[in-house]
Design a protein around this motif. Structure first.
Motif, mmCIF file in Angstrom:
data_model
loop_
_atom_site.group_PDB
_atom_site.id
_atom_site.type_symbol
_atom_site.label_atom_id
_atom_site.label_comp_id
_atom_site.label_asym_id
_atom_site.label_seq_id
_atom_site.Cartn_x
_atom_site.Cartn_y
_atom_site.Cartn_z
ATOM 1 N N ILE C 140 0.847 -1.209 0.000
ATOM 2 C CA ILE C 140 0.000 0.000 0.000
ATOM 3 C C ILE C 140 0.875 1.249 0.000
ATOM 4 C CG2 ILE C 140 -1.986 -1.152 1.068
ATOM 5 C CD1 ILE C 140 -1.330 0.220 3.673
ATOM 6 N N THR C 214 -3.676 6.229 5.969
ATOM 7 C CA THR C 214 -3.638 4.825 6.319
ATOM 8 C C THR C 214 -3.608 4.730 7.837
ATOM 9 O OG1 THR C 214 -2.559 2.713 5.898
ATOM 10 C CG2 THR C 214 -1.135 4.626 6.165
ATOM 11 N N PHE C 234 -6.607 3.248 2.657
ATOM 12 C CA PHE C 234 -6.474 1.793 2.577
ATOM 13 C C PHE C 234 -7.214 1.160 3.743
ATOM 14 C CE2 PHE C 234 -2.792 3.751 0.641
ATOM 15 C CZ PHE C 234 -2.783 3.156 -0.610
#
Lengths: 308, 364, 358
Positions: C140, C214, C234
């Motif tokens: 990610i 995130t 994410f």
């Protein structure tokens, strides 16, 4: 820092402070009537789950908000029955209510975890909401923000400008003499407790419909306790509740921004700042003993049983 | 229908005895109903909840472990509340006591003598009392409401412990995970009957403190002073008692006992200083204090009852898959029934059926 | 005291009528201890879904039980003891803080098998297991490095433990593999699940110019903020695309199920051995990546390629040269990090704009 960023920060503070303000202003009325309901956290969390459920099932966040209010009122009636009708110890009853509320909300919420929530729509006025700096702040927030401010003003007016409000305060100060004057103490207190439940329920619904539109178990995460502390912080005066809630919210958001800027202070100390700030400010403002005594409901937490 | 309370001329001895039993019956009925509605066999569920935790030696030990901190904190709070001071920050005092007591084994791991443990317990008491002194000082000096300050300090204490356990006090051999070294044997509160279960001497300390405080409240001048000042500060002042000193006494005692409970928990059940050392004992003990009717001996009984509800909930989860939430709801109901039935001690309840018109007013 | 006695008396009367509750225990029993509620939408829920997966896969051969919301410390020791005593054959304890209690109970119950998640101690009848979440975080991070316009991501972190620090570093390594100047802002919320605080942190980070969010916390609140502000995020533990239909690029899914099935089967046929440590990764399926969405095709292709390379062992997210935050060398050119260092990680790599408490 540009103007937009400042406005965004203020909006974030307002969102963080609104549930505290809603729950605290309700509890303030309860305590002004001489009743201490420590179950705010429990009523809030029930309001959150029922608010979410109401919105999810009907598709309308407005019905959700009403469901939150209703759930808070129902739970407060349970408290009322015990603490008022049966004259049980208010502190213990309120704490037990919190245990019950957290368990019950978990049971109700089992099917709603992980589901997408529905947000209460923000106010959107042509031109006004788009004004620089103040547009979103004044004319573009969620409806419960305006409700919280209006409610505080209304409570201020009610307590200090109406006869009923005066009666309520007199009950909180001395229920025996109020009773002697022919006032139905328990009726007033029931209504006050229900109002507190409604506000706590709405504050919970704010969490699950505005702040973070979703249901997570225990999502109040102690905000009910902060609301209780804010009532004390405010020395039972409504306008000071706004001050307390926004002070707490501002320090909370401020420390997050400080962290994001990379300021090398332990995050635990940063997280402790809102609590320390509240203590320090209260110390500074409560030094006038006379004012505090006037505003403290003298019969707070004392059970009342009409004698015959 | 509505109900009316009629004050008894004096406390009913009969109902003092019956009310807990009545509460139990009501709880069993409610439990029967709830568990049936949820499709769980009600008798088995109630058995798991109330009997299983009492039916095996090891579970009785666990009951004692769970009850010890509740009782010790509640004993101090009983006195504090009797004196009309509102310490709701016992959780924070518990944590600070755990920290100050742990200073000995963490900072001086070589100091392993007979005196290690007593010094730790003493430091724990002092730490908790010092933490309790803050709201007392702010109240007497600056007129700051103790409910707010004591509550807010809980969060500060929690974060302070978190900071210590993840930083300065972290076990160098602990793979950089939080938590201190495990305490050496001389710094541990030993187990009472190690062959039967893991209860440590904390429960004995708790019961002893309850008895001592009960004796003080019942037979000593100080106890009288607490009750007089708690009942009416004015009367107390006429009697020559100082309410300022009483604020400090109440907070130092309740804070100190909470601190003692904290270090007893760390040195007894846990064995190291962790980033969290209490699942909310300081708050649960408030319920215990009131369930025990603000009597130190009552706190013993109430502490065991509350501890039982935790263990029972767990047993029911395990054997029948009753969810933890149901156990929590049931716990709340049980407390409501106990509180509600206690009303009968002081009042007669009169049910008024049909149209009762306006409640009786203006007769007092 | 009286209350207790009365409770006792009434209880005994009840026991007499019910004849005691006896439960037949013939099936193999697998038990789980959880730190949070089974519906926390994160860590615990992932473990509980894995438990349900076990039930589906092994059906009638086994039964499962769990205790949720078990605080670390003495409560967890009691909970684990209860499991060992109530016929559980294997007990999974799913929080770091359960480590010492697990070891202690295991010592008293040598015939029961124990598996502890995310710790480092083992015993004759105790293993530990963990997932290489940092592999997903690297992916990610790489996506973030590709699609970020401001070149800065915001990381909402819970507590400074090695696992979280390792995740932060892996994310930044991934991002810097495509954008060497990528920056990371970290906010610690000192909680695993406080949706409100997570949302506050997300908003603050966005206000300070990050366009990637995130998190190492449980709730979907940051995803909602990302969706609303039109930036990227994410998912954590679960696919959160319902909360962020356009914001979610992918998610690191905790998929413990296959691992549990494997271990329970081993326990049933007698091949289970104590004293082992398992640290599985993407290739074992203990974590999986949700579909890559809402990104340009070339980025998606790159992410898929990285995932394949990690699975095949061709790529290790921590491969030198990597410097520590203060500029000193950690890994030389071509050197890969040792598992021991990663599991006890207490330092940042170069480029993190934050200070670790020490």
């Amino acid at each position: 820092m540009d103007v937009n960023m400042l406005q965004n920060i203020l909006l974030t503070i307002a969102t963080a402070s609104t549930p505290l303000l809603l729950a605290a202003i309700g509890e303030l009325v309860v305590e002004r009537s001489g009743v201490l309901n420590l179950g705010v956290e429990g009523m809030m969390v029930i309001g959150a789950v029922c608010g979410f459920a109401g919105a999810f099932i009907t598709g309308s966040p407005w019905i959700g908000a009403l469901a939150g209010i209703l759930a808070g009122v129902l739970l407060s009636l349970l408290f009322g029955f015990l603490a008022l009708s049966l004259a049980t110890n208010q502190v213990a009853t309120g704490l037990s209510l919190t245990l019950l509320g957290i368990g019950l909300s978990g049971m109700i919420g089992e099917d709603f975890v992980g589901r997408a929530g529905i947000r209460l729509p923000r106010l959107d006025l042509p031109v006004l909401s788009d004004l620089p700096l103040v547009g979103k702040l004044l004319f573009g927030q969620d409806p419960l923000f305006y409700v919280s401010i209006a409610l505080t003003a209304a409570v201020m007016w009610f307590l200090f400008k109406t006869r009923t409000g005066l009666t309520l305060r007199s009950i909180g100060d001395n229920h025996k003499s109020a009773h002697a004057l022919g006032i139905n103490v328990l009726l007033y207190r029931y209504l006050a407790v229900m109002f507190g439940g409604a506000c706590a329920g709405l504050a919970g619904a704010h969490l699950s419909l505005v702040y973070t539109p979703q249901w997570v178990e225990n999502m109040t995460a102690g905000r009910g306790w902060i609301a209780l502390a804010l009532v004390v912080f405010a020395s039972w005066r409504p306008w000071r509740v706004i001050g307390g809630a926004y002070l707490f919210g501002a320090v909370t958001i401020g420390q997050i921004h400080a962290q994001a800027l990379g300021i090398p202070i332990p995050s635990q100390l940063m997280s402790a700042l809102p609590y320390l700030a509240t203590i320090v400010v209260l110390v500074l403002i409560s030094r006038d003993r006379r004012l505090t005594v006037i505003n403290t409901p003298a019969s707070l937490a004392q059970p009342f049983v009409p004698d015959r | 229908m509505r109900l009316e309370l009629i004050k008894r001329p004096q406390k009913s001895a009969l109902y003092s005895a019956i009310s807990p039993l009545l509460a139990l019956v009501l709880t069993l009925l409610a439990g029967f109903l709830i568990f049936s509605l949820l499709g769980k066999p009600p008798v088995a569920a109630l058995h798991a909840y109330f009997i299983e935790p009492l039916s095996e030696a090891w579970q009785l030990h666990e009951l004692a472990i769970k009850a010890a901190p509740l009782i010790m904190i509640a004993v101090g709070l009983s006195v504090c509340y009797r004196s009309n001071n509102w310490n709701i920050g016992a959780e924070g005092q518990f944590i600070i006591g755990g920290i100050t007591g742990s200073l000995v084994p963490i900072l001086f791991p070589q100091f392993q003598t007979l005196f290690t443990l007593p010094v730790m317990l003493l430091l724990g008491f002092i730490g908790g009392a010092a933490m309790g002194a803050i709201p007392a000082l702010l109240k007497t000096r600056f007129n700051t409401n103790e409910i707010l300050t004591s509550l807010m300090l809980v969060y500060v204490a929690q974060l302070f412990l978190d900071w210590l356990a993840r930083g300065r006090f972290r076990d160098p051999g602990g793979n950089n995970f939080p938590g201190s070294i495990r305490f050496p044997e001389s710094a541990r509160l030993g187990e009472i009957f190690p062959s039967h279960g893991s209860a440590h001497w904390g429960i004995v300390l708790a019961i002893l403190s309850a008895i001592i405080v009960w004796f003080m409240m019942r037979f000593l001048m100080k106890g009288f002073e607490v009750k007089v000042l708690g009942g009416s500060p004015r009367a107390g002042r006429f009697g020559g008692f100082s309410s300022t000193k009483m604020v400090f006494f109440a907070f130092l005692l309740s804070g100190g006992l909470a601190g003692l409970a904290g270090i007893a928990e760390v040195a007894g059940a846990i064995g190291q200083l962790r980033e969290t050392i209490s699942p909310g004992y300081g708050f649960a003990a408030i319920i215990v204090a009131f369930l025990g009717r603000l009597n130190p001996l009552g706190a013993i009984a109430a502490g065991f009852v509350l501890a039982l509800t935790y263990l029972g909930g767990e047993a029911a989860q395990m054997s029948l898959g009753v969810s933890e939430k149901v156990a929590r709801v049931f716990q709340g109901l049980l407390l409501f029934f106990v509180l509600g039935c206690d009303t009968l001690i002081h009042y007669r309840i009169k049910f008024i059926f049909g149209e009762a018109g306006k409640p009786a007013t203006a007769k007092g | 005291m009286r209350k207790t006695l009365l409770a006792l008396a009434a209880g005994i009367a009840l026991a007499a009528t019910s004849g005691g509750a006896a439960f037949a225990q013939d099936k193999f029993k697998a038990c789980f201890v959880y730190i949070g509620p089974v519906t926390d939408g994160g860590w615990t829920q992932a473990h509980d879904e894995a438990r349900q997966y076990v039930e589906e896969q092994l059906g009638d051969e086994i039964e499962t039980a769990y205790l949720e919301n078990v605080p670390e410390g003495p409560d967890s020791e009691r909970a684990i003891t209860r499991m060992a005593r109530s016929g559980c054959n294997i007990v999974f304890t799913t929080s770091f803080g359960y480590m010492d209690p697990t070891i202690a109970v295991a010592e008293k119950h040598p015939d029961v098998m124990f598996e502890h998640a995310t710790g480092y101690k083992t015993a004759d009848n105790v293993t530990n297991y963990n997932a290489r979440f940092y592999e997903g975080r690297y992916i990610i991070g790489q996506i973030a490095g590709n699609i970020s316009e401001t070149g800065t991501a915001g990381y909402i972190a819970s507590f400074p433990i090695p696992e979280v620090v390792m995740g932060i570093n892996a994310f930044l390594q991934g991002a810097r593999s495509v954008d060497p100047d990528f920056k990371l802002k970290v906010v610690w919320v000192n909680s695993w699940h406080d949706a409100g605080k997570e949302a506050d942190a997300a908003k603050a980070l966005v206000d300070q110019g990050v366009d990637i969010l995130t998190q190492h916390t449980d709730s979907a609140a940051p995803m909602q903020v990302a969706e609303e502000r039109g930036i990227h995020a994410f998912g954590q533990a679960f696919d959160q695309s319902e909360a962020g239909p356009t914001a979610q690029k992918t998610a690191i899914l905790d998929t413990w199920g296959p691992y549990y099935v494997k271990r329970i089967k081993m326990a049933m046929d007698g091949t289970w051995k104590g004293g082992e440590s398992t640290w599985d990764g993407l290739k074992d399926g203990i974590l999986t990546m949700a579909p890559y969405r809402n990104m340009p095709d070339d980025v998606k292709a790159m992410a898929e390629e990285t995932e394949a390379k990690i699975k095949s062992g061709e790529l290790h997210p921590f491969t030198g040269p990597i410097n520590k935050q203060d500029g000193t060398e950690w890994l030389a050119e071509g050197e890969t990090a040792e598992d021991g260092t990663l599991l006890g990680m207490d330092f940042y790599v170069e480029g993190v704009d934050d200070t670790l408490p020490n």
